[in-house]
Design a protein around this motif. Structure first.
Motif, PDB file in Angstrom:
ATOM      1  N   SER B 128      44.793  67.702  54.504  1.00 35.89           N
ATOM      2  CA  SER B 128      45.192  67.944  53.114  1.00 35.89           C
ATOM      3  C   SER B 128      44.964  66.662  52.314  1.00 35.89           C
ATOM      4  N   VAL B 129      44.464  66.830  51.091  1.00 31.67           N
ATOM      5  CA  VAL B 129      44.054  65.674  50.297  1.00 31.67           C
ATOM      6  C   VAL B 129      44.648  65.734  48.891  1.00 31.67           C
ATOM      7  N   THR B 130      45.117  64.574  48.421  1.00 30.89           N
ATOM      8  CA  THR B 130      45.516  64.432  47.022  1.00 30.89           C
ATOM      9  C   THR B 130      44.715  63.274  46.453  1.00 30.89           C
ATOM     10  N   VAL B 131      44.232  63.411  45.221  1.00 25.61           N
ATOM     11  CA  VAL B 131      43.543  62.279  44.619  1.00 25.61           C
ATOM     12  C   VAL B 131      44.329  61.772  43.415  1.00 25.61           C
ATOM     13  N   ALA B 132      44.280  60.464  43.231  1.00 23.58           N
ATOM     14  CA  ALA B 132      44.995  59.825  42.131  1.00 23.58           C
ATOM     15  C   ALA B 132      43.995  59.223  41.162  1.00 23.58           C
ATOM     16  N   ALA B 133      44.119  59.578  39.885  1.00 23.86           N
ATOM     17  CA  ALA B 133      43.201  59.072  38.864  1.00 23.86           C
ATOM     18  C   ALA B 133      43.740  57.764  38.306  1.00 23.86           C
ATOM     19  N   LYS B 158      47.449  62.618  37.711  1.00 19.63           N
ATOM     20  CA  LYS B 158      46.873  61.817  36.624  1.00 19.63           C
ATOM     21  C   LYS B 158      47.878  61.546  35.530  1.00 19.63           C
ATOM     22  N   HIS B 159      47.609  60.492  34.784  1.00 13.39           N
ATOM     23  CA  HIS B 159      48.377  60.177  33.585  1.00 13.39           C
ATOM     24  C   HIS B 159      47.411  60.179  32.420  1.00 13.39           C
ATOM     25  N   VAL B 183      45.978  62.801  53.362  1.00 15.24           N
ATOM     26  CA  VAL B 183      45.148  61.749  52.778  1.00 15.24           C
ATOM     27  C   VAL B 183      45.401  61.636  51.275  1.00 15.24           C
ATOM     28  N   LEU B 184      45.741  60.441  50.834  1.00 17.22           N
ATOM     29  CA  LEU B 184      45.834  60.196  49.398  1.00 17.22           C
ATOM     30  C   LEU B 184      44.680  59.279  49.017  1.00 17.22           C
ATOM     31  N   LEU B 185      43.809  59.760  48.138  1.00 20.85           N
ATOM     32  CA  LEU B 185      42.661  58.967  47.701  1.00 20.85           C
ATOM     33  C   LEU B 185      42.937  58.413  46.308  1.00 20.85           C
ATOM     34  N   ILE B 186      42.747  57.114  46.157  1.00 24.75           N
ATOM     35  CA  ILE B 186      43.000  56.506  44.848  1.00 24.75           C
ATOM     36  C   ILE B 186      41.691  56.026  44.230  1.00 24.75           C
ATOM     37  N   ASP B 187      41.372  56.572  43.060  1.00 22.10           N
ATOM     38  CA  ASP B 187      40.203  56.115  42.300  1.00 22.10           C
ATOM     39  C   ASP B 187      40.675  54.992  41.385  1.00 22.10           C
ATOM     40  N   THR B 188      39.966  53.894  41.359  1.00 16.60           N
ATOM     41  CA  THR B 188      40.379  52.801  40.470  1.00 16.60           C
ATOM     42  C   THR B 188      39.275  52.504  39.462  1.00 16.60           C
ATOM     43  N   ALA B 189      39.635  51.814  38.399  1.00 21.41           N
ATOM     44  CA  ALA B 189      38.654  51.471  37.371  1.00 21.41           C
ATOM     45  C   ALA B 189      37.668  50.443  37.913  1.00 21.41           C
TER      46      ALA B 189
END
Lengths: 436, 298
Positions: B128-133, B158-159, B183-189
């Motif tokens: 299971s996956v969550t992504v963070a914007a 997301k915010h 799995v938590l995936l974090i996208d960064t700037a």
């Protein structure tokens, strides 16, 4: 702004060795050139380009011209510098303007080179020149690319023309018609990033250039690109006959050798360089300055130009007079801070001065909030106080603090800084310290 | 298509190039200094650093002289072996669950796209996956990630654009914990590694994850564009300084760029390449395999 720093450091190192050795033998020049070659390769200059460069410089350096001169090291530096300029020149190419409006500028390049951001930067630049730019969203592939252009276009105060995921060729045509109708004189087309070997997408770009009368085709290249820069530039140029190049992300610590490579294989001028994430972070490209940067001479010229843009000549004269007569007031002090802010902050300025490259200024050192506070304090003073700060006593300080929403300590600190600045100016005037 | 097939395809252009050049070499050269110099140049043309190319070719030469062997196949194999060994100097991280994976890198390397691909990769492994914007800076980055999250069919935290990325990370961690997400995936700037304040921001996100979710296995992957030259080394060095790195995702390997800089990253900085991106589709991501990567080179 650490552009080419490492390469320049490297060459400096090599040349300081040459200086120490006095007169040079052929062998010594050859060994120096081996180091120049490594330096260029480490700077990501394409291997073939580097080889040609070395061959040309060696030919000029090895021989009587250098051997018989009094200062061989100086001669070598001069030749290396000239060759670098020749390779990257000619200088300061402007954007072409179509005799029949609108002027159409098409952006192209690999994914992630920075095309969309660059569109907004160009819009800002064009508006500064009194033009009316229209941005056109033709990247229909990358998710949210159109939204991105809309946001950055909004920041630049430019209208964005979009037709969703409609065929980009059709969108470009409609945009030009729209520009004509609405009186936009310049159309900037943002296109999707694509691999140069992606035949279908390259064909799409060709079709756009056939469908609308394109004045400029600008290849946008990441300054951090390695050896492959040559393949990318060659292919884009062969298929589209690009009219110019924009280098992006030069605010990093890349040595930017790609710049030399691209110029060498395409022969097309580098028109702009991107130097930051802010919408105004766009600079013209000057090969001579870039070369002197490579050689570690710093970009004094670029600094002067930036200063000229921010300070009118009249202001400068007035400031000089005040410094001379030592009648520098708090009002002038405020003007100075605001000018510095306009010029991109102290950090940006310092990094352009020779020998300052290594002096890392943190971005926080030039705090915009601090300028705002100084502004509030000075504006809370009476004109008389601004001209004669010595009359500011404790009760005046309390009043100013109240008026500016600061504390008496803040006022004291500002007055102290002001006195120090005056002292510094006195020293500069008397030639004890020189800025450049 | 199988992983091997794909990575081989992606590197075929490279392969065609290098082996033609090599063959030309073997035809015209008796093995001498010029041969080794040209060998070195072939590596340099693939963005292998001058230093690494020097070392690798030096080792090949030493071995070849010692063994008194001048057969072209022998030298090629030797070179492959050494290159492969270099890549293997950095061991692959073993992914344990629950985990948090944060993707970092400079602007435009393909972080957001990679998040989408990595999400899909884990889903295929029935995780299971969550992504963070957490790229709240770039215009429309959140929208872009939303599209990828939709494509991969994973949950997105997301915010608003312009909000504090650490706050996004905090919320995403809380959500991942509450739901027991694997799995938590974090996208960064995207940020240039020389911008200290932006690197500090990354450090803050790093601390938030460590503090709020100590039971999770935390991996940080640096996303590198294969088109990049020697600057990749500086990127790896400074990102590692800011957040420590567990791996590299090498993107845009479907072009003509070779990504030869990874040899110095694996060899010197001991950061392994974990994934490679070989296209724009959601399944254009493969596990890195040193042997295949090197094989594709020649």
């Amino acid at each position: 702004m650490a552009l080419f720093e490492s390469l320049s450091e490297r060459l400096n190192h090599i040349f300081s060795k040459l200086t120490k050795r006095g007169k040079l033998t052929e062998l010594e020049i050859r060994s120096a050139m081996r180091e120049v070659r490594i330096a260029l390769l480490e700077a990501d200059v394409n291997l073939k380009v580097a080889k040609n460069f070395i061959a040309e410089v060696s030919e000029k350096a090895v021989g009587q011209q250098v051997l018989q001169s009094l200062n061989p090291a100086q001669q070598v530096i001069k030749i290396v510098n000239e060759e670098l300029i020749a390779l990257m020149g000619p200088g300061n190419a402007k954007l072409e303007v179509s005799p029949k409006p609108p002027t159409v500028i098409m952006m192209c390049g690999l994914q992630g080179a920075g095309k969309t951001t660059m569109c907004a930067k160009l819009a800002v630049q064009l508006k500064k020149q009194g033009k009316r730019p229209l941005l056109v969203a033709c990247d229909i592939y990358r998710p949210a690319a159109i939204d991105q252009l809309k946001v950055v276009g909004g920041k630049a105060g430019a209208e964005v023309f979009e037709r969703g995921t409609q065929d980009p060729v059709k969108t470009a045509q409609e945009a030009v018609a729209y520009a004509l109708k609405m009186g936009y004189d310049t159309v900037v087309i943002d296109t999707a990033g694509r691999l140069h070997i992606d035949d279908r997408l390259m064909q799409e770009l060709e079709n756009i250039t056939k469908a609308v009368n394109v004045t400029e085709i600008l290849l946008t290249v990441d300054a951090m690109t390695g050896q492959d820069a040559v393949n990318v530039a060659e292919t884009f140029n062969a298929r589209l006959n690009v009219t110019g190049v924009i280098l992006t992300k030069l605010d990093g610590d890349t040595r930017g050798g790609a710049c030399l490579s691209i110029k060498a294989v395409t022969g097309k001028p580098i028109k702009f360089i991107g130097v930051g994430e802010k919408i105004g972070d766009l600079e013209p490209f000057y090969p001579d300055r870039m070369a002197s940067r490579i050689l570690g001479m710093g970009d004094v010229l670029s600094l002067i130009e930036k200063a000229q843009e921010a300070v009118t000549e009249q202001q400068a004269k007035e400031m000089e007079r005040k410094m001379r007569e030592n009648s520098f007031t708090l009002t002038d002090y405020l003007t100075q801070f605001e000018t510095l802010k306009k010029m991109g902050g102290a950090g940006a300025l310092m990094s352009m001065l020779p020998g300052m490259g290594k002096l890392k200024l943190k971005e926080g050192d030039f705090d915009e909030k601090r300028v705002e506070r100084i502004r509030a304090i000075i504006l809370s003073m009476t004109p008389k106080e601004r001209d004669n700060p010595q009359i500011i006593n404790a009760s005046r300080k309390r009043r100013i603090a109240l008026g500016s929403g600061t504390t008496v300590q803040d006022i004291n600190q500002l007055l102290k800084q002001f006195e120090q600045s005056k002292l510094l100016m006195k020293q500069m005037k008397s030639g004890k310290r020189r800025l450049f | 298509m199988s992983f091997f097939g794909k990575i081989r395809d992606a590197l075929k252009k490279t392969k065609a190039n290098v082996s033609t050049k090599l063959r030309q070499l073997f035809l015209k050269n008796k093995i001498g200094d010029a041969f080794y110099e040209e060998l070195e140049e072939i590596l340099i043309s693939s963005d292998v650093s001058v230093k690494t190319a020097d070392e690798v070719v030096g080792a090949v030469k030493e071995e070849a002289i010692e063994s008194k062997l001048k057969d072209e196949q022998f030298v090629t194999d030797l070179l492959k072996d050494i290159l492969e060994d270099t890549l293997n100097e950095a061991p692959m991280p073993e992914i344990k669950y629950p985990c948090v994976i944060m993707l970092v890198g400079v602007n435009g390397v393909g972080k957001t796209t990679t998040v989408g691909k990595v999400a899909s990769w884990f889903l295929q492994k029935k995780k299971s996956v969550t992504v963070a914007a957490a790229d709240t800076f770039r215009a429309a980055a959140i929208d872009q990630l939303s599209v990828w999250a939709d494509r991969a069919k994973v949950r997105l935290v997301k915010h608003e654009e312009g909000s504090d990325p650490s706050a996004v990370v905090y919320d995403a961690v809380s959500s991942a914990k509450a739901r027991g997400t694997d799995v938590l995936l974090i996208d960064t700037a995207g940020r240039l590694h020389v911008k200290e304040n932006l690197m500090n921001e990354l450090g803050k996100m790093d601390r938030v994850v460590k503090r709020e979710y100590p039971e999770a296995h935390f991996y940080k992957f640096l996303v590198l564009d294969a088109t990049t030259g020697q600057n990749a080394y500086s990127q790896a060095r400074l990102f590692r300084q800011a957040v420590s790195l567990d791996g590299i995702v090498l993107t845009k390997l479907d072009g003509t760029a070779k990504g030869g800089f990874v040899f110095s990253l694996c060899g010197e900085l001991k950061i392994p390449v974990v994934f490679v991106g070989v296209g724009e589709k959601i399944d254009d991501l493969e596990e890195f395999d040193a042997e295949q990567f090197v094989e594709g080179f020649f």
